[in-house]
Write an enzyme that holds these catalytic residues in place. Structure first.
Site, short mmCIF file in Angstrom:
data_model
loop_
_atom_site.label_atom_id
_atom_site.label_comp_id
_atom_site.label_asym_id
_atom_site.label_seq_id
_atom_site.Cartn_x
_atom_site.Cartn_y
_atom_site.Cartn_z
N SER A 82 20.63 42.11 26.12
CA SER A 82 20.31 42.19 24.69
C SER A 82 19.59 40.96 24.14
O SER A 82 19.11 41.00 23.01
CB SER A 82 21.58 42.43 23.88
OG SER A 82 21.97 43.77 24.02
N LYS A 85 16.22 41.74 22.88
CA LYS A 85 16.00 42.38 21.58
C LYS A 85 15.36 41.42 20.59
O LYS A 85 14.52 41.82 19.77
CB LYS A 85 17.34 42.88 21.00
CG LYS A 85 18.00 44.01 21.80
CD LYS A 85 19.44 44.22 21.33
CE LYS A 85 20.12 45.38 22.06
NZ LYS A 85 21.57 45.44 21.77
N TYR A 207 13.32 50.45 26.95
CA TYR A 207 14.39 49.54 26.51
C TYR A 207 15.27 49.11 27.70
O TYR A 207 15.64 47.94 27.83
CB TYR A 207 15.23 50.25 25.43
CG TYR A 207 16.56 49.61 25.17
CD1 TYR A 207 16.67 48.49 24.34
CD2 TYR A 207 17.73 50.10 25.77
CE1 TYR A 207 17.91 47.89 24.12
CE2 TYR A 207 18.96 49.50 25.55
CZ TYR A 207 19.05 48.40 24.73
OH TYR A 207 20.26 47.80 24.52
N TYR A 259 26.34 40.53 16.90
CA TYR A 259 26.96 41.79 16.50
C TYR A 259 27.99 41.58 15.39
O TYR A 259 27.76 40.81 14.47
CB TYR A 259 27.59 42.50 17.72
CG TYR A 259 26.68 42.53 18.90
CD1 TYR A 259 25.43 43.15 18.80
CD2 TYR A 259 27.01 41.91 20.09
CE1 TYR A 259 24.57 43.17 19.89
CE2 TYR A 259 26.15 41.93 21.17
CZ TYR A 259 24.93 42.56 21.05
OH TYR A 259 24.08 42.57 22.12
N VAL A 277 24.91 41.17 27.53
CA VAL A 277 26.15 41.48 28.25
C VAL A 277 26.21 40.95 29.68
O VAL A 277 27.27 41.01 30.30
CB VAL A 277 26.50 43.00 28.30
CG1 VAL A 277 26.98 43.51 26.99
CG2 VAL A 277 25.38 43.80 28.86
N1 GLN Z 1 21.37 47.11 28.18
C1 GLN Z 1 22.59 46.93 27.48
C2 GLN Z 1 22.98 48.20 26.74
O1 GLN Z 1 22.14 48.84 26.20
C3 GLN Z 1 22.45 45.78 26.54
C4 GLN Z 1 23.67 45.56 25.67
C5 GLN Z 1 23.97 44.13 25.43
O2 GLN Z 1 23.50 43.22 26.09
N2 GLN Z 1 24.85 43.91 24.50
O3 GLN Z 1 24.12 48.56 26.68
#
Ligand code: GLN
Length: 342
Positions: A82, A85, A207, A259, A277
């Site tokens: 993430s 993003k 994505y 988050y 993550v």
């Molecule tokens: N690729 C992961 C997902 O879509 C990314 C989520 C994350 O890093 N929080 O679940």
């Protein structure tokens, strides 16, 4: 680059960073401070991530003059997840401008988990912000390109410019997530049902690829330093995005990057940040430095425990908190805790 970097550093509200050797020392101390914390758990909902060595830990600061301070496993590659993003959002804002992206994606925290379906339902199909999966998938779909291959190429090239080197796909992580990302596909279908996404499966695929790009802690610090430096990569000297786009991106990171824990993070650390993550975190001290941290054990919101500890220490010791109103003491004290300073 003909700007006076020293001037930029002095203008940052809380004063300049300490001299390089002192930053080296404090990065070491932050690393030792965070190392004993073995709480949290490695992500396993993407099967390939469950194999990560939980003991890995890297910490790196890259200043806006390109100087770097690194300790631990800073050259171990992991999937960006993430953290991507933040940088895809910056690229889309650069292409499409402030107002259009604001209207379609939003900038407000959902107060719910990164993969929440309820958040979409509660907001009539609006994703609310680009850092939760719904908003990130919709943002990726906005990258201007003629077809999915071109869109993926634009994302990979753009993120590589932030890092200052060609980033490669982790095929195993990509295959593993692509086989198990039913929830993200459901989120994209839901956005489609609200008329907010045209080709949901294509968007999820690009994505998923962007999340599977391999980076090191050092790369993450350089990417953060590019946002700290008004969009110029301090290592390559290349302009990647405009200063206005950096400002907008950092504001969104401050409100939503961690988050539903973004408020706690901002209160304790006082910097824009973004987690992934796989255990990576980027934090940005505008006008000063980018910080990359990586350790795979996560808290309940999906943010690396050691990375948060180490970045919090550095924020306190280096005087990075954006809400401070006075010039910092220049690293005279350590960053063990708020109130630890005399
Ligand atoms: N690729 C992961 C997902 O879509 C990314 C989520 C994350 O890093 N929080 O679940």
């Amino acid at each position: 680059m003909d700007r006076d970097l020293e001037d930029v550093r002095q203008r940052a509200a809380t004063g300049p960073l300490p001299a390089h050797p002192r930053v080296d020392e404090l990065v070491e101390q932050a690393y030792r401070w965070a190392m004993p914390d073995t709480s949290g758990a490695v992500a396993d909902y993407i099967p390939a991530l469950a194999d990560a060595d939980p003991e890995l830990f890297g910490l790196c600061v890259v200043e806006v003059d390109g100087a770097s301070h690194a300790v631990g496993d800073v050259d171990v590659a992991f999937s960006i997840q993430s953290i991507s993003k933040a940088f895809v959002y910056a690229l889309v804002c650069e292409e499409l401008g402030h107002a259009g992206v604001l209207e379609r994606i939003g900038v407000d925290n959902t107060g719910l988990a990164f993969n929440s379906v309820m958040a979409i339902e509660l907001n009539d199909g609006h994703p609310r912000n680009p850092m939760v999966n719904a908003g990130a998938i919709a943002t990726t779909a906005m990258v201007p390109a003629a077809d999915p291959d071109a869109r993926w190429a634009a994302v990979r090239t753009g993120l590589s410019r932030f890092a200052g080197r060609d980033l490669a796909l982790d095929d195993e992580v990509y295959a593993s997530e692509a086989a198990t990302n039913q929830r993200n596909r459901a989120i994209a279908r839901l956005l489609e049902s609200y008329g907010r996404l045209e080709d949901p499966l294509e968007a999820v695929d690009v994505y998923t690829r962007q999340c599977s790009l391999l980076v090191t802690t050092r790369d993450v610090a350089v990417m953060g330093a590019t946002l700290a430096d008004g969009g110029v990569n301090p290592v390559t000297g290349e302009r990647v995005v405009s200063p206005d786009v950096c400002r907008d991106t950092l504001a969104v990171l401050a409100s939503t990057g961690m988050y539903e824990r973004s408020g706690t993070w901002l209160f304790e650390i006082g910097l824009p940040g973004k987690s992934g993550v796989a255990g990576g975190v980027v934090a940005v001290a505008p006008g000063k430095a980018g910080i990359g941290a990586f350790s795979p054990r996560l808290d309940a919101a999906g943010n690396s425990v050691r990375a948060q500890e180490a970045i919090g220490y550095l924020s306190r010791a280096l005087g990075l908190n954006l809400f401070a109103s006075a010039v910092h003491d220049g690293g005279a004290h350590d960053g063990a805790a708020w109130g630890a300073r005399p």
